[in-house]
Design an enzyme around this catalytic site. Structure first.
Site, PDB file in Angstrom:
ATOM      1  N   CYS A 264      37.614   1.526  16.925  1.00 39.33           N
ATOM      2  CA  CYS A 264      37.087   2.392  15.878  1.00 39.33           C
ATOM      3  C   CYS A 264      38.220   3.046  15.086  1.00 39.33           C
ATOM      4  O   CYS A 264      38.901   2.345  14.342  1.00 39.33           O
ATOM      5  CB  CYS A 264      36.093   3.394  16.456  1.00 39.33           C
ATOM      6  SG  CYS A 264      34.875   3.885  15.217  1.00 39.33           S
TER       7      CYS A 264
ATOM      8  N   HIS B 222      32.362   0.215  19.246  1.00 37.76           N
ATOM      9  CA  HIS B 222      32.766   0.794  20.532  1.00 37.76           C
ATOM     10  C   HIS B 222      32.351  -0.109  21.696  1.00 37.76           C
ATOM     11  O   HIS B 222      31.289   0.088  22.285  1.00 37.76           O
ATOM     12  CB  HIS B 222      32.130   2.173  20.711  1.00 37.76           C
ATOM     13  CG  HIS B 222      32.689   3.206  19.801  1.00 37.76           C
ATOM     14  ND1 HIS B 222      33.801   3.946  20.117  1.00 37.76           N
ATOM     15  CD2 HIS B 222      32.308   3.601  18.565  1.00 37.76           C
ATOM     16  CE1 HIS B 222      34.081   4.773  19.120  1.00 37.76           C
ATOM     17  NE2 HIS B 222      33.180   4.577  18.168  1.00 37.76           N
TER      18      HIS B 222
ATOM     19  N   GLU C 198      33.402  -0.100  24.609  1.00 38.96           N
ATOM     20  CA  GLU C 198      33.412   0.607  25.905  1.00 38.96           C
ATOM     21  C   GLU C 198      32.008   1.000  26.364  1.00 38.96           C
ATOM     22  O   GLU C 198      31.759   1.148  27.557  1.00 38.96           O
ATOM     23  CB  GLU C 198      34.321   1.842  25.843  1.00 38.96           C
ATOM     24  CG  GLU C 198      33.862   3.011  24.976  1.00 38.96           C
ATOM     25  CD  GLU C 198      34.284   2.915  23.515  1.00 38.96           C
ATOM     26  OE1 GLU C 198      34.542   1.787  23.042  1.00 38.96           O
ATOM     27  OE2 GLU C 198      34.342   3.966  22.840  1.00 38.96           O
TER      28      GLU C 198
HETATM   29  N1  GLN Z   1      36.676   8.784  11.916  1.00 40.89           N
HETATM   30  C1  GLN Z   1      36.420   7.404  11.746  1.00 40.89           C
HETATM   31  C2  GLN Z   1      35.154   7.132  10.955  1.00 40.89           C
HETATM   32  O1  GLN Z   1      34.325   7.986  10.817  1.00 40.89           O
HETATM   33  C3  GLN Z   1      36.361   6.700  13.091  1.00 40.89           C
HETATM   34  C4  GLN Z   1      35.209   7.133  13.942  1.00 40.89           C
HETATM   35  C5  GLN Z   1      35.363   6.763  15.388  1.00 40.89           C
HETATM   36  O2  GLN Z   1      36.437   6.416  15.842  1.00 40.89           O
HETATM   37  N2  GLN Z   1      34.283   6.844  16.134  1.00 40.89           N
HETATM   38  O3  GLN Z   1      34.961   6.048  10.457  1.00 40.89           O
END
Ligand code: GLN
Length: 556
Positions: free
Chosen positions: A381, A507, A509
């Site tokens: 992410c 994600h 995970e």
């Molecule tokens: N801050 C980034 C976004 O909003 C990544 C978000 C995250 O890592 N969950 O796209």
């Protein structure tokens, strides 16, 4: 009709109610029952999505895009059963629904009250999981008996059990039996008092699960049974486990918790099949090798903030017969001078998700170090977004390339807000959330890991890879190995001329379990075990990072 198990907690918080609920769910599932799990949280936030990881640990995202309590991660990891929007209700969510109905005139002029309207709404939330395809619903009540906030939830479960009858609903109370060093004794009084609190509101636990640091004596068990009004055999000890949380189900099974529960619920025992689980725990306890992975984060001081990341790395360790040790590094601590030193000797570098500018420079430095020194790297992410920024700046020579999250005026917005996000001002539940299909590119490390063409992965972010830079980055050697085709969004990037450098916008995970490590985590750890390749650093277009993002961005 589905049966219900309610799990409450007493004496202190952090007793591991979630782990215990998950362990019980696993045991019942392995005896052939269809289980659903749920957590009721007595705080006023509508969901944990807007809460700081410092306050609340990680926000766990379900397939259907609910932003939930991290205990749901335990539920899914232990049982492999997906949670959903109905798996986490907070006081805020319950009140919002009741107040919205009141505004619509849904209460026909009545006075709207905690009892019966809030408690009815809570009962409906519990009932929502008891569908025809479910045998047992396990509901964990957050907080501690005696909290003012918990009262409507406790009253609701009292009523619920009264309505469904004793053989259809069980109360399990988790409590602490501390060892007092100065007295050289274990004390049962706090547990007696906490059961006393429950009794004043009409709940008499059917089973006590006692967290303790030392084994309880028969004398303690009898005392608890007598004073708490619980049968002797239903006073269960849950002593701290030696190695891993995944030992808890075996410990509870040893004391026949699952059999006791089924007996009380008047359900057939069936056979317990825990072989695969037990085998996994054995591998976890005595692995053949060790590997050290650096996790570069912003909330590093609080383990719960990256709960699923650490768990997924542990699962990947099991899959590779290795213990994964973590070197947790606060991103803000990484400077140009100390990055090599702080990362010295690590076999892999992982940069997880996050929000806000603080620590971004350090994350980018860590990524540059991993790329140039050919250390296996996994970006998730925000970690993926940073990898793209790093590559754009240091390989493509796009000076000051940034995400518009950190620099709205950047000359090279390689990461940018999605169009549909641009007009949103509300904070709660407004990100790109939940599963999206991702199509993989053949002949990539990603494809090799998943060994399939399309995968479903969970998202929680607002910003995206900016397609305007796609061609330029691809030409410089960044491969697009996964895409959400319908939205034309880049989901996974990787570098082919590197031992293992993969970064994804979703994600992974959240979908890793101890019995089935996530393919990307598994291959990342495998690459880390394979060791660092002894070849020269990858060449850069620019040799040094000239613009510090810190100069261009507002601090967060
Ligand atoms: N801050 C980034 C976004 O909003 C990544 C978000 C995250 O890592 N969950 O796209």
């Amino acid at each position: 009709m589905a049966k219900h198990i309610f799990i409450t907690g007493g004496v202190v918080s952090s007793l591991g109610k979630g782990l215990t609920a998950a362990s019980i769910a696993l045991l019942l599932k392995q005896r052939g029952y269809r289980i659903r799990m749920q957590k009721l949280d007595p705080y006023l936030n509508v969901d944990p999505g807007t809460m700081s990881p410092y306050q609340h640990g990680e926000v766990y995202v379900t397939e259907d895009g609910a932003e939930t309590d991290l205990d749901l991660g335990h539920y899914e990891r232990f049982t492999g059963i997906y949670c959903n929007q109905g798996s986490n209700y907070t006081t805020g969510r319950i009140y919002s629904a009741v107040i919205a109905r009141e505004r619509e005139g849904g209460y026909l002029g009545k006075t709207v009250q905690v009892i019966p309207h809030i408690t009815d709404e809570i009962k409906a939330a519990i009932r929502s999981l008891a569908t025809d395809d479910v045998d047992i619903v396990i509901t964990e009540i957050g907080g501690t008996a005696g909290d003012i906030e918990s009262l409507p939830f406790l009253e609701a479960i009292r009523q619920f059990r009264q309505e469904i009858g004793r053989q259809n609903g069980l109360f399990i109370h988790m409590t602490l039996v501390p060892y007092i060093q100065a007295a050289g004794e274990m004390k049962t009084k706090p547990s007696q008092q906490s059961v006393g609190i429950l009794r004043t509101i009409g709940i008499v636990p059917d089973m006590l699960i006692c967290r303790c640091e030392r084994h309880m004596e028969e004398e303690h068990r009898q005392k608890l049974a007598l004073f708490c009004n619980v049968e002797d055999q239903y006073v269960i000890e849950e002593k701290d486990v030696d190695h891993s949380i995944y030992e808890v189900p075996g410990e509870l099974a040893r004391q026949h918790v699952d059999q006791h529960i089924l007996k009380m619920l008047q359900l057939p025992e069936n056979e317990l099949d825990l072989d695969e689980w037990t085998h996994m725990v054995q591998t976890l306890i005595a692995p053949r090798r060790e590997v050290e992975i650096a996790v570069i984060g912003k909330y590093i001081s609080l383990q719960d903030s990256y709960k699923s990341i650490y768990e997924a790395l542990t699962h990947a360790g099991v899959a590779n017969d290795a213990a994964v040790n973590f070197r947790m590094i606060e991103a803000g601590d990484l400077t140009p001078d100390n990055t090599s030193k702080l990362l010295d000797g690590v076999a892999g570098v992982l940069v997880p998700g996050g929000f806000g500018f603080r620590g971004i420079d350090g994350k980018i430095r860590a990524i540059q170090h991993a790329r140039q020194n050919r250390i296996p790297f996994f970006g998730i992410c925000l970690g993926m977004q940073c990898a793209v920024m790093e590559f754009a700046r240091n390989v493509c020579g796009l000076e000051g390339a940034n995400s518009t999250e950190f620099d709205a005026e950047t000359a090279h917005p390689v990461i940018d807000l999605m169009e549909e996000q641009q007009t949103i001002t509300d904070m709660g539940g407004t990100m790109r959330l939940g599963v999206y299909p991702c199509q993989l590119t053949p002949d990539t490390r990603t494809f090799a890991a998943y060994a399939t063409e399309t995968v479903q992965e969970r998202h929680r972010h607002r910003y995206e890879f900016n397609n305007a830079y796609r061609e330029q980055l691809e030409q410089a050697g960044m491969k697009i190995s996964g895409r959400f085709v319908a939205g034309d969004l880049v989901e996974i990037v990787e570098l082919s001329d590197h031992p293992w450098f993969v970064a994804c916008q979703f994600h992974p995970e959240f979908k890793s379990t101890p019995l089935q490590a996530h393919p990307l985590f598994r291959d990342f750890v495998a690459a880390a075990i394979g060791g660092r390749q002894e070849s020269s650093p990858a060449p850069d277009a620019t040799t040094s990072q000239t613009t510090s993002a810190a100069q261009a961005c507002p601090a967060s």
